[in-house]
Design a protein around this motif. Structure first.
Motif, PDB file in Angstrom:
ATOM      1  N   THR A 112       0.823  -1.212   0.000  1.00  0.00           N
ATOM      2  CA  THR A 112       0.000   0.000   0.000  1.00  0.00           C
ATOM      3  C   THR A 112       0.858   1.263   0.000  1.00  0.00           C
ATOM      4  N   PHE A 154       0.845   4.288  -2.797  1.00  0.00           N
ATOM      5  CA  PHE A 154       0.694   5.690  -2.388  1.00  0.00           C
ATOM      6  C   PHE A 154       1.879   6.524  -2.881  1.00  0.00           C
ATOM      7  N   ARG A 171      -0.259   8.203  -5.376  1.00  0.00           N
ATOM      8  CA  ARG A 171      -1.037   8.990  -4.419  1.00  0.00           C
ATOM      9  C   ARG A 171      -2.413   8.380  -4.167  1.00  0.00           C
ATOM     10  N   LYS A 172      -2.554   7.106  -4.474  1.00  0.00           N
ATOM     11  CA  LYS A 172      -3.773   6.347  -4.179  1.00  0.00           C
ATOM     12  C   LYS A 172      -3.315   5.086  -3.467  1.00  0.00           C
ATOM     13  N   ILE A 173      -4.196   4.484  -2.685  1.00  0.00           N
ATOM     14  CA  ILE A 173      -3.782   3.295  -1.945  1.00  0.00           C
ATOM     15  C   ILE A 173      -4.533   2.079  -2.464  1.00  0.00           C
ATOM     16  N   SER A 174      -3.765   1.148  -3.029  1.00  0.00           N
ATOM     17  CA  SER A 174      -4.361  -0.058  -3.577  1.00  0.00           C
ATOM     18  C   SER A 174      -3.287  -1.093  -3.850  1.00  0.00           C
ATOM     19  N   PRO A 175      -3.449  -2.311  -3.337  1.00  0.00           N
ATOM     20  CA  PRO A 175      -2.485  -3.374  -3.662  1.00  0.00           C
ATOM     21  C   PRO A 175      -2.401  -3.604  -5.175  1.00  0.00           C
ATOM     22  N   GLU A 176      -3.489  -3.301  -5.848  1.00  0.00           N
ATOM     23  CA  GLU A 176      -3.563  -3.497  -7.287  1.00  0.00           C
ATOM     24  C   GLU A 176      -2.618  -2.540  -8.023  1.00  0.00           C
ATOM     25  N   LEU A 177      -2.249  -1.454  -7.385  1.00  0.00           N
ATOM     26  CA  LEU A 177      -1.358  -0.462  -8.006  1.00  0.00           C
ATOM     27  C   LEU A 177       0.054  -0.556  -7.447  1.00  0.00           C
ATOM     28  N   ILE A 196       2.512  -9.269  -2.131  1.00  0.00           N
ATOM     29  CA  ILE A 196       2.634 -10.333  -1.127  1.00  0.00           C
ATOM     30  C   ILE A 196       1.485 -11.313  -1.336  1.00  0.00           C
ATOM     31  N   LYS A 200      -5.574  -3.904 -14.509  1.00  0.00           N
ATOM     32  CA  LYS A 200      -6.532  -3.289 -15.427  1.00  0.00           C
ATOM     33  C   LYS A 200      -6.538  -1.759 -15.274  1.00  0.00           C
ATOM     34  N   LYS A 222       0.877 -15.304  -7.538  1.00  0.00           N
ATOM     35  CA  LYS A 222      -0.099 -14.237  -7.338  1.00  0.00           C
ATOM     36  C   LYS A 222      -0.367 -13.549  -8.663  1.00  0.00           C
ATOM     37  N   ARG A 223      -1.584 -13.569  -9.116  1.00  0.00           N
ATOM     38  CA  ARG A 223      -2.046 -12.915 -10.352  1.00  0.00           C
ATOM     39  C   ARG A 223      -1.264 -13.399 -11.565  1.00  0.00           C
ATOM     40  N   GLY A 250      -7.817   0.109   4.852  1.00  0.00           N
ATOM     41  CA  GLY A 250      -7.342   0.050   3.473  1.00  0.00           C
ATOM     42  C   GLY A 250      -6.279   1.091   3.162  1.00  0.00           C
ATOM     43  N   CYS A 267      -2.522   3.085   4.093  1.00  0.00           N
ATOM     44  CA  CYS A 267      -1.225   2.606   4.580  1.00  0.00           C
ATOM     45  C   CYS A 267      -0.862   3.267   5.904  1.00  0.00           C
ATOM     46  N   PHE A 325     -11.431  -1.950  -0.683  1.00  0.00           N
ATOM     47  CA  PHE A 325     -10.940  -2.095  -2.062  1.00  0.00           C
ATOM     48  C   PHE A 325     -12.057  -2.613  -2.981  1.00  0.00           C
ATOM     49  N   GLU A 361      -6.472 -15.235  -2.993  1.00  0.00           N
ATOM     50  CA  GLU A 361      -6.456 -13.922  -2.343  1.00  0.00           C
ATOM     51  C   GLU A 361      -7.812 -13.466  -1.813  1.00  0.00           C
ATOM     52  N   ARG A 402     -10.411  -4.885  -5.956  1.00  0.00           N
ATOM     53  CA  ARG A 402      -9.242  -4.438  -6.710  1.00  0.00           C
ATOM     54  C   ARG A 402      -9.216  -2.930  -6.880  1.00  0.00           C
ATOM     55  N   GLY A 403     -10.066  -2.255  -6.142  1.00  0.00           N
ATOM     56  CA  GLY A 403     -10.126  -0.794  -6.239  1.00  0.00           C
ATOM     57  C   GLY A 403      -9.131  -0.128  -5.313  1.00  0.00           C
ATOM     58  N   SER A 404      -9.310   1.156  -5.080  1.00  0.00           N
ATOM     59  CA  SER A 404      -8.351   1.878  -4.252  1.00  0.00           C
ATOM     60  C   SER A 404      -9.052   2.784  -3.251  1.00  0.00           C
ATOM     61  N   VAL A 405      -8.276   3.237  -2.280  1.00  0.00           N
ATOM     62  CA  VAL A 405      -8.745   4.211  -1.297  1.00  0.00           C
ATOM     63  C   VAL A 405      -7.970   5.493  -1.544  1.00  0.00           C
ATOM     64  N   GLU A 406      -8.678   6.605  -1.597  1.00  0.00           N
ATOM     65  CA  GLU A 406      -7.993   7.890  -1.785  1.00  0.00           C
ATOM     66  C   GLU A 406      -8.121   8.718  -0.516  1.00  0.00           C
ATOM     67  N   VAL A 458      -3.161  14.640   0.405  1.00  0.00           N
ATOM     68  CA  VAL A 458      -2.066  13.668   0.277  1.00  0.00           C
ATOM     69  C   VAL A 458      -0.805  14.104   1.027  1.00  0.00           C
TER      70      VAL A 458
END
Lengths: 150, 628
Positions: free
Chosen positions: A19, A23, A27-33, A38, A104, A149-150, B68, B70, B104, B157, B206-210, B214
């Motif tokens: 995460t 960030f 500047r966004k929090i997402s394991p996908e990014l 892990i 994606k 993973k993925r 969600g 960090c 997420f 997952e 699979r989305g995100s938190v903003e 910042v």
């Protein structure tokens, strides 16, 4: 050059590296990014850490059909030119760590850029020293098995 | 909207209908998340007097604005429902990865209504949400269910929250498990899901938190990390896990033989150092946790061979001192059995200890116990009884509704009860010469004999506490021989805990601020950075006070008032310290309780007043309580 060494037995599975990476870069929090992933194993804590280790002989550079992957001569970091990349995923197929991650959210794979220099954010936030930033001529983690993973 | 997603899922099991809706901004600003958001829905949507195991109860899952992100130690989420164990407000803060995954997947809250005609589970795969058949999972233990769901959904997952046989069998001490061993343990929350014919909630996002600001967020996350890394108190959890509490409780605070004593002869058998030297393998953390209080363990061979994780002090002590067992291997085995059965080990170990005392006193014999010998220390009988409780089998059925209901079934046993509001006592206190304020915390907790709504440590020594109790009294809060100021301190801590549980922050990151843990000012800064709300320390505490009053109002509406804010008879002892036995003087206890109600703005029967509720923008609660 300095590389990130993965000490798998120290990983607690907290995923702050994932995460924090997203960030730091988006500047966004997402394991996908995230450029580090892990794959958690809950029963014994045998978590798998996948991350580009900036291989000395990088198959991803060899295989990229549009030369979007190059090595920065000064830092040694394998850099992806996101504008040149066509998203063909050949680098991922060749990567021994499975580390360029397809998402994606982006039309290019995500790979570690060591935060461009200095101590990477994931290393700084790792409270149990599962990630260590150290001088190593060539380091390829035997634990970095990203295919799970993925 | 930043920090929050702003979405709630309403799941109507009877009709098989699912509705996703926006959460009004005003609701989020007032109740913030997790505990607060859940307490509001529970108060508004559950009619007074309903059966907690009937279809009219609702089961609420909530993440917080910090979930969600960090921010270190932001991995907690909350389950809220009417407790089948206490008949009052029930909730549980729980860790693992589920809360973050919910965010997420684009949700802050799930509210589950009704009762499914057949076993189902809820599958949330980002925007694709469905109820799926679960008949093939019914009967499986929590670990089998965890693995079967990952296999069936084709994704290792997925994050699941599941019940085991105990929840299916409506055992009133059943719990919810995520990630094999992280639990919402207390109050029988698992039985509520079981009563709804619901085996699990599974999520993949699979989305995100903003976040709103910042740059401010970047500063706050670094500040949290630094404080958590440097706090001497937190480092105890980091290095030793919660079993460090064994050693500090050894001088008379360990609940031994169902609370007959505070001294346990074999305490050294379950210290953190014993455990780590013999059984611990690897540290284990919840999502975003920089502490990692948990660990994996292996008992290699012998009758108690098992693997598991997170052997916490509270649960392990119940299968050690509470039943007078000296074998840690057996306690580890029993704990993992409880996790697999989906049974609260604290309550299960307690009710077994209670039965052992009934055996000791000759109130039950082998004829009652299916031939099990319930002599103190017979851990094999305790393990067998644990299985029986989860399956409501034989004598297990007598104990499956908790010790208060068991006492109705075992003649003459009421004097040996060790519970508050029907929930069994925790594993430590009251000790000889100990801080008696903690008895007040356990007596008044909205969910029963539990320390997680404030425990007399969090805010001691802070300027806001000094301002509330008065500069002249602040010092005596460190002296266990005095009880003045304790009620005020606890009321403040109720607010603080309700606030942190609304954010998704872990208790362990903010337990003892005088030793450098996160405090209300730090957390308020976090709320501002994440959500954009303009929040300072005062507003933060007010947010918590609002959420705590909602819990209290729910209980008052159920008739749970001063008479229920008490401690077990065996601990209300005149001159207990002088006699060298665990307990608190009844007169001293009454004075602490009066001070607590007064500072809280409640009447002397423990009910929030209209003026207090109006002050907290909870006028509608006063209306519903019929307050003038």
């Amino acid at each position: 050059m300095k590389r990130i060494k993965i000490i798998q037995e120290n990983c607690t599975g907290c995923r702050l590296c994932e995460t924090t990476c997203s960030f730091a870069h988006f500047r966004k929090i997402s394991p996908e990014l995230s450029r580090i992933r892990i794959a958690k194993e809950e029963e014994f804590g045998d978590h798998r850490v996948a991350l580009c280790t900036q291989c000395q002989e990088a198959p991803c550079i060899e295989v990229c059909p549009v030369e979007a992957l190059t090595r920065d001569q000064a830092s040694g970091i394998v850099i992806l030119d996101e504008d040149e990349c066509t998203g063909c995923e050949e680098c991922r197929e060749e990567c021994p760590t499975g580390a360029p991650f397809i998402t994606k959210e982006k039309d290019y794979p995500l790979k570690c850029d060591l935060c461009g220099g200095g101590e990477p954010e994931c290393v700084e936030i790792c409270s149990r020293q599962a990630l260590v930033f150290e001088e190593a001529p060539s380091y390829l983690s035997t634990h970095a098995i990203g295919d799970e993973k993925r | 909207m930043k920090g929050w997603i702003g979405k709630r899922l309403r799941v109507y099991l009877t009709e098989g209908k699912i509705v996703k809706e926006d959460i009004p901004e005003e609701e989020l600003h007032r109740y913030v998340g997790g505990l607060g958001l859940g307490a509001n829905v529970l108060f508004n949507e559950v009619k007074p007097g309903i059966d907690p195991l009937g279809s009219e109860n609702v089961f609420i899952i909530g993440a917080g604005p910090f979930s969600g992100t960090c921010l270190p130690c932001s991995g907690r989420w909350t389950i809220t429902t009417k407790s089948p164990q206490t008949g009052g407000y029930g909730d549980g803060s729980i860790g693992g990865d589920f809360g973050a995954e919910l965010k997420f997947a684009g949700l802050d809250q799930i509210v589950i209504y009704g009762r499914s005609p057949k076993p189902v589970y809820l599958w949330i795969n980002d925007d694709t949400i469905e109820l799926r058949e679960a008949s093939h999972l019914w009967g499986k233990d929590t670990w089998e269910t965890h693995h079967a769901l990952a296999e069936e959904l084709g994704d290792p997952e997925v994050k699941s929250a599941v019940i085991g046989p105990a929840g299916e069998n409506l055992v009133r001490t059943a719990l919810i498990v995520t990630g094999l061993c992280r639990t919402a343990g207390r109050g029988g929350l698992g039985a509520v899901l079981g009563s709804k014919n619901m085996k699990a909630v599974v999520v993949r996002g699979r989305g995100s938190v903003e976040v709103a600001d910042v740059d401010a967020f970047d500063r706050v996350r670094r500040l949290f990390y630094k404080k958590i890394k440097e706090s001497h108190h937190i480092n105890n959890f980091k290095d030793k896990g919660t079993l460090w509490i064994t050693r500090s409780s050894a001088p008379g605070f360990l609940v031994t033989r169902n609370g007959q004593s505070g001294f346990f002869e074999h305490w050294e058998n379950f210290t953190s150092s014993t455990y780590r030297a013999k059984f611990a393998t690897k540290k284990e953390a919840c999502f975003a946790c920089a502490i990692a209080c948990g660990s994996h363990y292996v008992v290699k061979d012998g009758p108690y061979a098992s693997t598991g994780k997170s052997p916490e002090f509270g649960a392990i002590a119940k299968y050690m001192s509470a039943i007078d067992n000296e074998n840690l291997e057996a306690a580890l085995y029993a704990l993992t059995l409880c996790n697999k059965m989906g049974l609260d080990a604290i309550s299960a170990g307690s009710v077994i200890g209670f039965a052992m005392e009934a055996w000791e006193k000759g109130l039950i014999t082998a004829e009652d116990t299916d031939q099990l010998d319930l002599s103190w220390g017979n851990v094999d009988a305790a393990i067998e009884l644990t299985r029986k409780i989860a399956h409501r089998d034989g004598f297990g059925n007598v104990l499956a509704d908790g010790s208060r209901m068991a006492a109705e079934r075992i003649e003459g046993s009421k004097d040996y009860l060790c519970e508050v509001k029907g929930m069994e006592w925790i594993s430590s206190y009251p000790g000889v010469g100990a801080e008696k304020g903690r008895m007040l915390a356990l007596a008044t907790s909205t969910r029963g004999a539990d320390h997680l709504k404030g425990f007399m440590a969090e805010l001691n020594g802070l300027p806001l506490t000094t301002a509330a109790v008065g500069a002249d009294k602040a010092d005596i809060l460190w002296n266990p021989d005095h009880h003045e100021g304790r009620g005020t301190l606890l009321a403040l801590e109720n607010r603080f805990r309700a606030a942190t549980d609304s954010l998704g922050m872990c208790w362990f990151s903010s337990e003892v601020q005088i030793l450098g843990d996160l405090g209300p000012e730090d957390l308020a800064r976090g709320v501002s950075a994440v959500t954009g709300l303009d929040m300072d320390e005062e507003a933060f505490m007010r947010m918590g006070e609002r959420a705590h009053n909602l819990q209290k109002a729910f209980n008052v509406r159920e008739g749970i008032v001063r008479k229920d804010d008490t401690i077990p008879k065996r601990f209300l002892v005149k001159d207990a310290d002088k006699k060298g036995i665990p307990g608190v003087d009844p007169a001293r206890f009454r004075e602490m309780l009066d001070e607590y109600y007064e500072f809280s703005g409640w009447d002397m029967n423990g009910r929030p007043t209209r003026s207090k509720l109006d002050q907290l923008d909870l006028g509608f609660v006063a209306d519903r309580l019929g307050l003038k």
